[in-house]
Design a protein around this motif. Sequence first.
Motif, PDB file in Angstrom:
ATOM      1  N   GLU A   1      -5.960  -1.178  -4.759  1.00  0.00           N
ATOM      2  CA  GLU A   1      -6.172  -1.564  -3.370  1.00  0.00           C
ATOM      3  C   GLU A   1      -6.906  -2.897  -3.274  1.00  0.00           C
ATOM      4  O   GLU A   1      -6.619  -3.729  -2.399  1.00  0.00           O
TER       5      GLU A   1
ATOM      6  N   GLN B   1      -6.738   3.676  -8.335  1.00  0.00           N
ATOM      7  CA  GLN B   1      -6.331   3.516  -6.937  1.00  0.00           C
ATOM      8  C   GLN B   1      -7.206   2.483  -6.243  1.00  0.00           C
ATOM      9  O   GLN B   1      -6.719   1.611  -5.524  1.00  0.00           O
TER      10      GLN B   1
ATOM     11  N   ILE C   1       0.838  -1.207   0.000  1.00  0.00           N
ATOM     12  CA  ILE C   1       0.000   0.000   0.000  1.00  0.00           C
ATOM     13  C   ILE C   1       0.872   1.256   0.000  1.00  0.00           C
ATOM     14  O   ILE C   1       0.577   2.247  -0.676  1.00  0.00           O
TER      15      ILE C   1
END
Length: 483
Positions: A133, A129, A116
């Motif tokens: 994730e 993004q 991360i």
Amino acid sequence: MLKQSLQQKLLQKLSPLQIQVIKLLEIPAMQLEQRIKQELEENPVLELERPADDPDSDEPADRNEPDQDKNETTIDDYLQNDDIPAYRLQERNYSKDDKHEDIPFSVGSSFHENLISQLGLQILTEKQQVIAEYIIGNIDEDGYLRRQIEEIVDDMAFAQNIEVTEEEAFEVLRVVQNFDPPGVAARDLQECLLLQMVRKDMSDPVIETAYNILKHHFEEFTRKHYDKILKRLHLEDEDLKEAMDEILHLNPKPGSSYSNPLTKTVAHIIPDFILDMDGDEFNLELNQRNIPELRISATYAEMLQEYSSNKKNQSKDQKEAVMFVKQKLDSAKWFIDAIRQRQNTLLLVMNAILKYQNEYFKEGDEMRLRPMILKDIAEMTGLDISTISRVSNSKYIQTHFGIFPLKYFFSEGMQTDSGEEVSTREIKKILEECIAGENKRKPLTDDQLADILKEKSYNIARRTVAKYREQLNIPVARLRKEL
């Protein structure tokens, strides 16, 4: 037509004490310590015995346990089977029988946090993004992405209401695959190794050869078909050896180097028995370290006696209190008796094993192990075979030549051509020695191993040799071949 009849049946019902003994027999010393601690917490009538050096102390025994003493992965790990299941070389490289755990930020959290943090250094859109994730959240502790891209796309559509195309997901996946450690987010072993290889100097002929082997001849690589690789890539033996050295220095589990040591459980073996030699005599004892002595609380025993002597004037609450204390007293007595019976049974069984394998325990020479099965010890002790099985399971003994599981001493037997009965463990030992001393360029086949054993008077079929070899976790000759 309905018909009624009377039948008499003789049923054996286990007492609470027998049930306790059976359960305690199954657990090793390390778990027994925890089991006693649990019983102390659940039963107020049970307490630790008063310290031996303080017999006149009026203080109640401490209910807590005494303080305890605080005391290079290679690619070959993946290539030990003759026929690697197809699913291991594919994108979804696990089977329905494998253990699966939810990965996101749970196991090896420092590894995921590291990914991360690297994500924060990328220039991505808000949508990318979110995709990144989600991909990172599905990477397991070994560093692999175990879900197909189309499944991730579906998950994000249904669970997060975000429309993502497979092309968008693949684009973000390529970004994550450039993170450290090299090989992370691969979907199978081949991709993992290739991701690591492309980070090397591809202008180097050795690196280029290694890459081509992984990219175009991965199946031959996994099967150790070196002759096919040599022929198809027109290589010399030395060229192939250098390329293989590069491949074998890659990490098949990139996530393992980043895993948090606090999340890993280190298994320590605590022996249940300790065997010492006093001259020619054996001295066997149970390992009682950290196993406290237990007793019935005098306070509760006196309380029950007082209530029982005045039954007529008891209220309902007092009667319920009496029943509660009586149940706890019975439970405590059963537990203490069960611990005692466990100790006696363990010693009885281990002494029988010691007597049966007397010659072996003197020196620890594996060749002196006699064939021994559960029934042999059951007959010596007068105990049931199931009891012998429970005692021998998950138990260890510390000797002057090492620590061994009790199961180690059990093995089947066979007769040699001369009529002598030998343990199958002796045969396995010979197999190991033969394979250890073989020419690795031309490893011994199972047929050749069977012939060697026959020369030594062990008349064993090839399929039996194969079975013993597999039990020793030794691959077939082709996979033992070295350049």
